[in-house]
Design a protein around this motif. Sequence first.
Motif, PDB file in Angstrom:
ATOM      1  N   ALA A 101      41.848  -3.210 -11.434  1.00 33.79           N
ATOM      2  CA  ALA A 101      41.704  -4.290 -10.429  1.00 33.79           C
ATOM      3  C   ALA A 101      42.405  -5.574 -10.844  1.00 33.79           C
ATOM      4  O   ALA A 101      42.059  -6.655 -10.372  1.00 33.79           O
ATOM      5  CB  ALA A 101      40.233  -4.550 -10.093  1.00 33.79           C
ATOM      6  N   MET A 102      43.394  -5.446 -11.737  1.00 36.70           N
ATOM      7  CA  MET A 102      44.120  -6.630 -12.194  1.00 36.70           C
ATOM      8  C   MET A 102      45.459  -6.716 -11.482  1.00 36.70           C
ATOM      9  O   MET A 102      46.414  -6.039 -11.860  1.00 36.70           O
ATOM     10  CB  MET A 102      44.319  -6.565 -13.702  1.00 36.70           C
ATOM     11  N   GLY A 103      45.511  -7.557 -10.455  1.00 35.29           N
ATOM     12  CA  GLY A 103      46.758  -7.724  -9.723  1.00 35.29           C
ATOM     13  C   GLY A 103      46.503  -8.130  -8.290  1.00 35.29           C
ATOM     14  O   GLY A 103      45.357  -8.178  -7.827  1.00 35.29           O
ATOM     15  N   SER A 104      47.583  -8.436  -7.583  1.00 37.24           N
ATOM     16  CA  SER A 104      47.480  -8.921  -6.206  1.00 37.24           C
ATOM     17  C   SER A 104      48.426  -8.171  -5.280  1.00 37.24           C
ATOM     18  O   SER A 104      48.748  -8.650  -4.197  1.00 37.24           O
ATOM     19  CB  SER A 104      47.832 -10.412  -6.154  1.00 37.24           C
ATOM     20  N   SER A 127      43.766  -6.478  -5.470  1.00 37.36           N
ATOM     21  CA  SER A 127      43.934  -5.169  -6.054  1.00 37.36           C
ATOM     22  C   SER A 127      43.460  -4.018  -5.166  1.00 37.36           C
ATOM     23  O   SER A 127      43.827  -2.877  -5.423  1.00 37.36           O
ATOM     24  CB  SER A 127      43.207  -5.107  -7.389  1.00 37.36           C
ATOM     25  N   ASP A 147      36.113  -7.119  -5.311  1.00 32.27           N
ATOM     26  CA  ASP A 147      36.732  -8.439  -5.245  1.00 32.27           C
ATOM     27  C   ASP A 147      36.231  -9.272  -6.417  1.00 32.27           C
ATOM     28  O   ASP A 147      35.048  -9.566  -6.515  1.00 32.27           O
ATOM     29  CB  ASP A 147      36.343  -9.084  -3.899  1.00 32.27           C
ATOM     30  N   THR A 148      37.148  -9.595  -7.321  1.00 30.91           N
ATOM     31  CA  THR A 148      36.834 -10.398  -8.500  1.00 30.91           C
ATOM     32  C   THR A 148      37.415 -11.796  -8.331  1.00 30.91           C
ATOM     33  O   THR A 148      36.839 -12.786  -8.784  1.00 30.91           O
ATOM     34  CB  THR A 148      37.414  -9.707  -9.755  1.00 30.91           C
ATOM     35  N   GLY A 150      39.651 -12.154  -5.246  1.00 28.52           N
ATOM     36  CA  GLY A 150      40.310 -12.098  -3.930  1.00 28.52           C
ATOM     37  C   GLY A 150      40.695 -10.697  -3.513  1.00 28.52           C
ATOM     38  O   GLY A 150      41.278 -10.488  -2.444  1.00 28.52           O
ATOM     39  N   SER A 151      40.376  -9.721  -4.346  1.00 26.27           N
ATOM     40  CA  SER A 151      40.917  -8.367  -4.172  1.00 26.27           C
ATOM     41  C   SER A 151      40.441  -7.591  -2.954  1.00 26.27           C
ATOM     42  O   SER A 151      40.975  -6.508  -2.684  1.00 26.27           O
ATOM     43  CB  SER A 151      40.631  -7.532  -5.412  1.00 26.27           C
ATOM     44  N   PHE A 179      35.349  -5.242 -14.522  1.00 27.57           N
ATOM     45  CA  PHE A 179      36.522  -6.046 -14.883  1.00 27.57           C
ATOM     46  C   PHE A 179      35.985  -7.379 -15.414  1.00 27.57           C
ATOM     47  O   PHE A 179      35.978  -7.623 -16.618  1.00 27.57           O
ATOM     48  CB  PHE A 179      37.433  -6.166 -13.652  1.00 27.57           C
ATOM     49  N   TYR A 282      39.808 -19.319 -13.632  1.00 24.53           N
ATOM     50  CA  TYR A 282      39.597 -17.898 -13.385  1.00 24.53           C
ATOM     51  C   TYR A 282      40.304 -17.037 -14.429  1.00 24.53           C
ATOM     52  O   TYR A 282      39.718 -16.093 -14.965  1.00 24.53           O
ATOM     53  CB  TYR A 282      40.108 -17.538 -11.982  1.00 24.53           C
ATOM     54  N   TYR A 283      41.567 -17.341 -14.721  1.00 24.14           N
ATOM     55  CA  TYR A 283      42.297 -16.468 -15.642  1.00 24.14           C
ATOM     56  C   TYR A 283      41.771 -16.533 -17.059  1.00 24.14           C
ATOM     57  O   TYR A 283      41.869 -15.563 -17.809  1.00 24.14           O
ATOM     58  CB  TYR A 283      43.816 -16.666 -15.529  1.00 24.14           C
ATOM     59  N   ARG A 331      46.019  -9.288 -20.219  1.00 18.56           N
ATOM     60  CA  ARG A 331      44.692  -9.898 -20.030  1.00 18.56           C
ATOM     61  C   ARG A 331      43.820  -9.729 -21.271  1.00 18.56           C
ATOM     62  O   ARG A 331      43.068 -10.630 -21.629  1.00 18.56           O
ATOM     63  CB  ARG A 331      43.974  -9.259 -18.836  1.00 18.56           C
ATOM     64  N   ASP A 398      46.320 -16.117  -5.409  1.00 15.21           N
ATOM     65  CA  ASP A 398      44.863 -16.059  -5.210  1.00 15.21           C
ATOM     66  C   ASP A 398      44.216 -17.426  -5.214  1.00 15.21           C
ATOM     67  O   ASP A 398      43.003 -17.550  -5.325  1.00 15.21           O
ATOM     68  CB  ASP A 398      44.226 -15.204  -6.309  1.00 15.21           C
TER      69      ASP A 398
HETATM   70  N1  GLN Z   1      44.507 -10.922  -8.305  1.00 12.54           N
HETATM   71  C1  GLN Z   1      43.372 -11.292  -9.111  1.00 12.54           C
HETATM   72  C2  GLN Z   1      43.546 -10.751 -10.504  1.00 12.54           C
HETATM   73  O1  GLN Z   1      44.546 -10.140 -10.758  1.00 12.54           O
HETATM   74  C3  GLN Z   1      42.109 -10.806  -8.474  1.00 12.54           C
HETATM   75  C4  GLN Z   1      41.844  -9.398  -8.703  1.00 12.54           C
HETATM   76  C5  GLN Z   1      40.545  -8.936  -8.146  1.00 12.54           C
HETATM   77  O2  GLN Z   1      39.909  -9.612  -7.334  1.00 12.54           O
HETATM   78  N2  GLN Z   1      40.101  -7.797  -8.637  1.00 12.54           N
HETATM   79  O3  GLN Z   1      42.712 -10.916 -11.356  1.00 12.54           O
END
Ligand code: GLN
Length: 447
Positions: A101-104, A127, A147-148, A150-151, A179, A282-283, A331, A398
Amino acid sequence: DLVDESFKRIAAVDGDVKAFITLDEENARKQAEEAQSAGKTGILSGIPIGVKDNIVTKGLRTTAASQILRNFDPIYDATVVNKLHEAGTITVGKLNMDEFAMGSSTENSSFQKTRNPWNLNHVPGGSSGGSAASVAAGEVPFSLGSDTGGSIRQPASFCGVVGMKPTYGRVSRFGLIAFASSLDQIGPITRNVEDNAHLLEAIVGIDPHDSTSANVPAEKFSANLTGDIKGLRIAVPKEYLGEGVSEEVRQSVLSALKVLEGLGATWEEVSLPHSKYGVATYYLLASSEASSNLARFDGIRYGYRAENADNLIDLYKKTRAEGFGDEVKRRIMLGTFALSSGYYDAYYKKAQQVRTLIKKDFEDVLESYDVIIGPTTPTPAFKIGEIIDDPLTMYANDILTIPVNLAGVPGISVPCGFAENGLPLGLQIIGHHFDEKTVYRVAHAYE
Ligand code: GLN
């Protein structure tokens, strides 16, 4: 019949869309028969559903789109999957996503790139890209995403469907491959708001297996969709229509606000002054939590195990080096650094403090308003390959969804017209903690 239709449509279009990682036709038919012979007649009974591949399904391969789980067959069902079986839905398969789930954009899947059904050269978002694309392409009427940051909402926006991130704690995370545990929520993706409300009703509730699930009574979100929003007070954060948000996105939100005004709502500009720190905060936090959560993938307990290791440490190293993709490694390194002694106070602790300020911004605004409204994303879906080599630009996508996760409040994305390039745009409606009911009512009135 619905299951037949679903598999027919998948056979016709999934070669192009590539939304599914795993399909399970035999088991889907078995489930359909069982639901029928059990006399299940609820509103969700017999409805085909696709499940994001980070939600575990007993005996059905669950990969989180990672090579490290490429041969992982879970021995239990996630709580949401159990609840859906009780409601009689039929799981047709597992949906593509960014690895863990890492990505947009779903380009970080280690298996395949899912395409946006509106234009196959564009990403579906991420993601939960497979979850949004499968619904947009008519392969399944319902899907689950997670959704972490915005996913659920961002891919829903990019694919022109409805995606809800519930209040943190509303839905059990038991069986969701973790995640960032303080941010992760499972939620529904559907074609319209009413379907979405029905699907959320089926999966909410406190769960003894998840200590962060909240003891808040389940509500009939679908019973409140009257179209009546007279007197509703809407807050529009100026940061959500400012710098970095494209003109066509801004215009689409302003026209949506006109529609809502026409229905008797009023809106005012407000400020969420700390949201500009959302992406950075967030990051740090999400990567810190990920570095800890992903420590369990060691080649011993789950999935893939590297060959030819000399000793245990070597086995860990080789398994993780071969099993994780680049973004996941990025990450883990970032998170491990932020949590190291000597840096913890400067980065992790500071980020937690800023998170509190961001949350307070939302609470302050929501004291005087029923909902907060803005765009879901600053731009429509970008092209496949366009920004994948530029992680910071990808992260900035995001900017409008992340603060909602940091605050823990619910947020939905509903379709809100089209961009000049023909791709859909999304309107984001954010509510009070545990007030999904109002969020749905507004979304439905607008839709
Ligand atoms: N795009 C964000 C990320 O890469 C959100 C991912 C998400 O919500 N799982 O962390």
